[in-house]
Design an enzyme around this catalytic site. Structure first.
Site, short mmCIF file in Angstrom:
data_model
loop_
_atom_site.label_atom_id
_atom_site.label_comp_id
_atom_site.label_asym_id
_atom_site.label_seq_id
_atom_site.Cartn_x
_atom_site.Cartn_y
_atom_site.Cartn_z
CE LYS A 6 -3.90 -2.36 2.16
NZ LYS A 6 -4.71 -2.66 3.34
CD GLN A 29 -3.68 -4.36 6.36
OE1 GLN A 29 -3.76 -3.29 5.75
NE2 GLN A 29 -4.13 -5.48 5.84
CG ASP A 71 -9.73 -0.07 5.00
OD1 ASP A 71 -9.46 -0.48 3.86
OD2 ASP A 71 -8.98 -0.22 5.98
N1 GUN Z 1 -7.12 -6.89 6.02
C1 GUN Z 1 -7.56 -7.64 4.99
N2 GUN Z 1 -8.16 -6.85 4.08
C2 GUN Z 1 -8.11 -5.60 4.54
C3 GUN Z 1 -8.56 -4.35 4.04
O1 GUN Z 1 -9.15 -4.23 2.96
N3 GUN Z 1 -8.29 -3.28 4.82
C4 GUN Z 1 -7.66 -3.38 6.00
N4 GUN Z 1 -7.48 -2.27 6.70
N5 GUN Z 1 -7.24 -4.51 6.50
C5 GUN Z 1 -7.46 -5.61 5.76
#
Ligand code: GUN
Length: 297
Positions: free
Chosen positions: A54, A98, A121
């Site tokens: 990311k 996350q 998100d």
């Molecule tokens: N863990 C697995 N998928 C995601 C996501 O799309 N966003 C976040 N923040 N954590 C995750």
């Protein structure tokens, strides 16, 4: 082999390019740069990889990003304080925590602490609610990536029977909500099937578009797919392998078998995964634009 492979990496590349161009234009017009704050708690290996991807993706499109790596034993109160600091910091227009979080932390409380305008998100109940009534502020990255992947591959879900395997808050439920919307990109007939079903294949065999998001390696076999269906594999599972890393990635679909039955299929890796990151960039840009519209400095 029969199925056409949907190249998520290439389509994500197009989106990243579009985001990069818009970031540059906005920068020239306003002198400001979009910013994303990523909070990573603990040392989950997969989360580490995702967070690094990311950060790199942000850098490539001109989005400023910071990753705060916090210890696994951080208290909930301290974590909430960090979120509050980013809520107040105008340098960061998006905040992402996350998941998964360590078990001593109440994930709900943490996600609810993120200011909804910075919730890239789309996990805050306010944004989930907006999505459910068909007026989303943000669209959650993975489900939005699936919809975008279909659209840019020339596959319309309108009037089609989409069967989603999995009911998670991150993929299954929000994807069902997105695909139900009365819009030209969606307007599908949606079934969500999950572990309580006696006969999962009874449902999956009815899908014109089958989306697998249950996190079980190669669960969907060829005989569970209707001939000429479109198969979207959201799964990313590590299975032991005799290589340097000691594992390889497989999806929720038995790829080789599915290729003999489906008309289109997404690979793992290189399908939905790159789209998730591209849509996160798009959401960060959107959060930045919301910030500019509200005239905050
Ligand atoms: N863990 C697995 N998928 C995601 C996501 O799309 N966003 C976040 N923040 N954590 C995750």
């Amino acid at each position: 082999m029969k199925a056409t492979i949907i190249d998520g990496k290439a389509i994500a590349g197009e989106i990243r390019q579009e985001v990069a161009e818009e970031v540059q234009q906005l920068q020239q017009r306003t002198g400001k740069t979009p910013g994303l704050a990523v909070l990573l708690v603990g040392d989950d290996p997969a989360s580490n990889v995702y967070v690094r991807q990311k950060g790199k993706a942000c850098q490539n499109v001109g989005i400023h990003s910071i990753t705060e790596h916090l210890p696994a034993d951080i208290s909930q109160e301290q974590l909430l304080k960090r979120i509050e600091a980013f809520n107040e910091n105008d340098r960061y227009h998006g905040i992402l925590v996350q998941l998964p979080l360590p078990s001593h932390i109440d994930t709900r409380k943490v996600l609810e602490a993120i200011r909804p305008e910075k919730d890239v998100d789309c996990f805050h109940p306010f944004n989930v609610g907006r999505l459910t009534i068909g007026e989303p502020l943000f669209q959650p990255a993975t489900p939005a990536g699936v919809v975008e992947l279909l659209q840019r591959s020339g596959i319309s879900p309108v009037g089609k029977h989409v069967v989603i395997l999995g009911r998670s808050n991150i993929v299954g439920k929000p994807l069902a909500n997105l695909l139900l919307q009365k819009s030209p990109q969606a307007n599908a007939i949606v079934t969500v099937v999950h572990s309580a079903a006696d006969d999962v294949a009874y449902f999956t065999r009815q899908a014109d578009i089958l989306v697998a998001a249950i996190g079980r390696p190669e669960f969907v076999r060829g005989n569970m797919i209707k001939p000429d269906a479109v198969v979207i594999d959201v799964g990313v599972n590590r299975v032991p392998a005799d290589n340097e890393k000691g594992y390889r990635l497989v999806g929720d679909v038995a790829f080789d078998e599915a290729c003999e039955v489906a008309s289109h299929i997404t690979p793992v890796p290189g399908g939905v995964g790159p789209m998730t990151i591209a849509m996160l960039l798009k959401n960060t840009l959107l959060a930045f634009k919301l910030h500019l519209e509200h005239g905050e400095s």
